[in-house]
Design a protein around this motif. Structure first.
Motif, PDB file in Angstrom:
ATOM      1  N   UNK A  56      21.957  20.604  46.735  1.00  0.00           N
ATOM      2  CA  UNK A  56      20.812  21.516  46.700  1.00  0.00           C
ATOM      3  C   UNK A  56      20.949  22.508  45.550  1.00  0.00           C
ATOM      4  N   UNK A  57      22.168  22.990  45.330  1.00  0.00           N
ATOM      5  CA  UNK A  57      22.412  23.912  44.208  1.00  0.00           C
ATOM      6  C   UNK A  57      22.164  23.209  42.882  1.00  0.00           C
ATOM      7  N   UNK A  58      22.648  21.970  42.776  1.00  0.00           N
ATOM      8  CA  UNK A  58      22.440  21.214  41.541  1.00  0.00           C
ATOM      9  C   UNK A  58      20.954  20.963  41.304  1.00  0.00           C
ATOM     10  N   UNK A  63      15.965  22.783  38.288  1.00  0.00           N
ATOM     11  CA  UNK A  63      14.665  23.464  38.310  1.00  0.00           C
ATOM     12  C   UNK A  63      14.618  24.605  37.304  1.00  0.00           C
ATOM     13  N   UNK A  64      15.749  25.298  37.122  1.00  0.00           N
ATOM     14  CA  UNK A  64      15.790  26.454  36.223  1.00  0.00           C
ATOM     15  C   UNK A  64      16.134  26.063  34.788  1.00  0.00           C
ATOM     16  N   UNK A  65      16.855  24.964  34.610  1.00  0.00           N
ATOM     17  CA  UNK A  65      17.357  24.599  33.290  1.00  0.00           C
ATOM     18  C   UNK A  65      16.247  24.084  32.392  1.00  0.00           C
ATOM     19  N   UNK A  66      16.422  24.196  31.068  1.00  0.00           N
ATOM     20  CA  UNK A  66      15.453  23.602  30.139  1.00  0.00           C
ATOM     21  C   UNK A  66      15.447  22.087  30.265  1.00  0.00           C
ATOM     22  N   UNK A  67      14.417  21.469  29.734  1.00  0.00           N
ATOM     23  CA  UNK A  67      14.212  20.031  29.916  1.00  0.00           C
ATOM     24  C   UNK A  67      15.387  19.176  29.456  1.00  0.00           C
ATOM     25  N   UNK A  68      16.006  19.422  28.284  1.00  0.00           N
ATOM     26  CA  UNK A  68      17.149  18.582  27.876  1.00  0.00           C
ATOM     27  C   UNK A  68      18.302  18.640  28.886  1.00  0.00           C
ATOM     28  N   UNK A  69      18.600  19.835  29.389  1.00  0.00           N
ATOM     29  CA  UNK A  69      19.681  19.972  30.378  1.00  0.00           C
ATOM     30  C   UNK A  69      19.292  19.306  31.680  1.00  0.00           C
ATOM     31  N   UNK A  70      18.037  19.422  32.050  1.00  0.00           N
ATOM     32  CA  UNK A  70      17.562  18.792  33.283  1.00  0.00           C
ATOM     33  C   UNK A  70      17.727  17.281  33.216  1.00  0.00           C
ATOM     34  N   UNK A  71      17.396  16.689  32.072  1.00  0.00           N
ATOM     35  CA  UNK A  71      17.532  15.243  31.915  1.00  0.00           C
ATOM     36  C   UNK A  71      18.989  14.802  31.994  1.00  0.00           C
ATOM     37  N   UNK A  76      23.499  12.823  37.299  1.00  0.00           N
ATOM     38  CA  UNK A  76      24.554  13.383  38.138  1.00  0.00           C
ATOM     39  C   UNK A  76      24.037  13.658  39.549  1.00  0.00           C
ATOM     40  N   UNK A  77      22.812  14.135  39.627  1.00  0.00           N
ATOM     41  CA  UNK A  77      22.213  14.400  40.936  1.00  0.00           C
ATOM     42  C   UNK A  77      22.020  13.107  41.719  1.00  0.00           C
ATOM     43  N   UNK A  78      21.611  12.058  41.038  1.00  0.00           N
ATOM     44  CA  UNK A  78      21.410  10.768  41.705  1.00  0.00           C
ATOM     45  C   UNK A  78      22.727  10.202  42.222  1.00  0.00           C
ATOM     46  N   UNK A  79      23.749  10.180  41.364  1.00  0.00           N
ATOM     47  CA  UNK A  79      25.063   9.668  41.787  1.00  0.00           C
ATOM     48  C   UNK A  79      25.633  10.543  42.896  1.00  0.00           C
ATOM     49  N   UNK A  80      25.425  11.855  42.776  1.00  0.00           N
ATOM     50  CA  UNK A  80      25.901  12.759  43.815  1.00  0.00           C
ATOM     51  C   UNK A  80      25.235  12.489  45.157  1.00  0.00           C
ATOM     52  N   UNK A  81      23.958  12.120  45.137  1.00  0.00           N
ATOM     53  CA  UNK A  81      23.259  11.810  46.390  1.00  0.00           C
ATOM     54  C   UNK A  81      23.814  10.531  47.022  1.00  0.00           C
ATOM     55  N   UNK A  82      24.190   9.550  46.187  1.00  0.00           N
ATOM     56  CA  UNK A  82      24.813   8.335  46.712  1.00  0.00           C
ATOM     57  C   UNK A  82      26.157   8.656  47.359  1.00  0.00           C
ATOM     58  N   UNK A 250      15.815  20.933  52.696  1.00  0.00           N
ATOM     59  CA  UNK A 250      15.550  19.514  52.456  1.00  0.00           C
ATOM     60  C   UNK A 250      16.831  18.699  52.453  1.00  0.00           C
ATOM     61  N   UNK A 251      17.864  19.206  51.774  1.00  0.00           N
ATOM     62  CA  UNK A 251      19.107  18.452  51.697  1.00  0.00           C
ATOM     63  C   UNK A 251      19.866  18.463  53.020  1.00  0.00           C
ATOM     64  N   UNK A 252      19.739  19.519  53.806  1.00  0.00           N
ATOM     65  CA  UNK A 252      20.355  19.516  55.128  1.00  0.00           C
ATOM     66  C   UNK A 252      19.662  18.506  56.036  1.00  0.00           C
TER      67      UNK A 252
END
Length: 271
Positions: A56-58, A63-71, A76-82, A250-252
Motif C-alpha cells: 500500500x505504501x509503494x 501516486x506521488x512520484x513523477x511519471x518516470x519514477x512511477x513507471x 516492483x509493485x506487480x512482483x511484490x503483489x505476487x 484495499x490491500x488489507x
C-alpha cells in the motif's frame, strides 16, 4: 522445508487428515467461517499485514512520484503483489497443517515460487488476449455486415466469449495457490485449479464475488487517485491522507482474499 499441500493422487503413502496433520475443522468450515478465519488470521500474523501494508505504501509512492519514477516502480509493485499473495498463502497453509514455519522460511520459499506464479499470470493473460482478439474480429464482422445473420453471429459469438472469459477467470483462480502451496509447475497448477473449482459449489460464488470486489476496489482507488481536484477534500494533505487510507484498506482486503483463496485451495486438495 515448508509443508506443501498436494492432491491425494500426487502423494506417496497415506493422505488422510491425520497423516497430513490437519484437523477435521479445516475441512468443515463453510464460506462464512472461512472469511471469519481469514480476518482472525490477520490479527495473529502481523508479518502478513506488514507485507500488504508495504505494498500500500509503494502504491501511494507511485501516486506521488513523477511519471518516470512511477513507471519504474510499477513492475516492483506487480512482483511484490505476487510475493504477498504467496506469502499469505504459505503462512495460512502452515497454520492449517498445524506445522508453523518461521517467517524467514516462508519468505524464502515464496520468493523461489514467484517465477512460477508469474508464468501462470502470463499464460492466463495470453488466453485472455486471445479472447479479446476474437472479440475484435466479431466486432469487425458486425460492423461491416449488412444482414441480420451478421448481427446474430456476432451476438452469439459475444455470448460464447463472455462464458469462456468467466470460465477461465474462475476455474484458474486458485492456480497461484497451487504453484506456491502445492509446489506445482505453471501448467500443472492450472490443471489443479481447474479440478478443484466447481461451478456447482457455493464456494465458487464466494470466489467470483471476491474477484469482482477486488477488481472494483482497485478500480475505485485508481479513479480516486487520478481524479483532481477532490470536490469534498479541499486541503492537499487531507487528499493524500484519504488516498493513503484507501490504499491501506484495499490491500488489507486483498490480504483477506489471499487467505480465503489459500484456505479454499487446501480444502480442495484434501477432498
Amino acid at each position: 522445508m515448508v509443508e506443501r499441500f498436494k492432491r491425494r493422487d500426487d502423494i506417496d503413502g497415506c493422505a488422510c487428515l491425520e497423516c497430513r496433520n490437519v484437523s477435521a475443522a479445516t475441512t468443515k468450515r463453510r464460506v462464512g467461517d472461512v472469511i471469519l478465519w481469514s480476518v482472525g488470521f490477520l490479527r495473529t500474523h502481523p508479518s502478513v499485514v506488514a507485507v500488504f501494508l508495504g505494498l500500500a505504501v509503494l502504491q501511494f509512492v507511485t501516486h506521488l512520484a513523477p511519471t518516470p519514477v512511477e513507471l519504474l516502480l510499477l513492475p516492483l509493485l506487480f512482483v511484490g503483489s505476487l510475493f504477498a499473495r504467496g506469502y499469505a498463502a504459505m503462512f495460512a497453509a502452515s497454520t492449517l497443517s498445524e506445522r508453523p514455519h518461521t517467517r524467514k522460511a516462508v519468505a524464502w520459499y515464496t520468493l523461489r515460487r514467484v517465477p512460477a506464479v508469474f508464468a501462470i499470470f502470463v499464460l492466463v493473460g495470453l488466453a485472455m488476449m486471445a479472447l479479446f482478439a476474437v472479440g475484435g474480429v466479431l466486432v469487425f464482422v458486425v460492423l461491416i455486415g449488412s444482414r441480420l445473420w451478421h448481427l446474430l453471429v456476432g451476438l452469439l459469438g459475444f455470448v460464447v466469449l463472455f462464458c469462456l472469459f468467466v470460465v477461465i477467470s474462475v476455474k484458474f483462480i486458485l492456480a497461484a495457490e497451487a504453484a506456491v502451496v502445492g509446489g506445482y509447475g505453471p501448467i500443472e497448477s492450472l490443471r489443479v485449479s481447474w479440478s478443484i473449482v466447481s461451478f456447482r459449489r457455493r464456494t465458487t460464488i464466494l470466489l467470483i464475488g471476491l474477484v469482482v470486489a477486488l477488481v472494483a476496489s482497485f478500480t475505485i482507488v485508481g479513479i480516486g487517485a487520478a481524479t483532481e481536484p477532490y470536490p469534498v477534500l479541499g486541503n492537499e494533505t487531507v487528499r493524500h491522507v484519504f488516498v493513503g487510507l484507501m490504499n491501506a484498506a484495499t490491500f488489507l482486503s486483498t490480504a483477506i482474499t489471499a487467505l480465503v483463496f489459500a484456505h479454499v485451495y487446501v480444502q480442495g486438495v484434501l477432498e
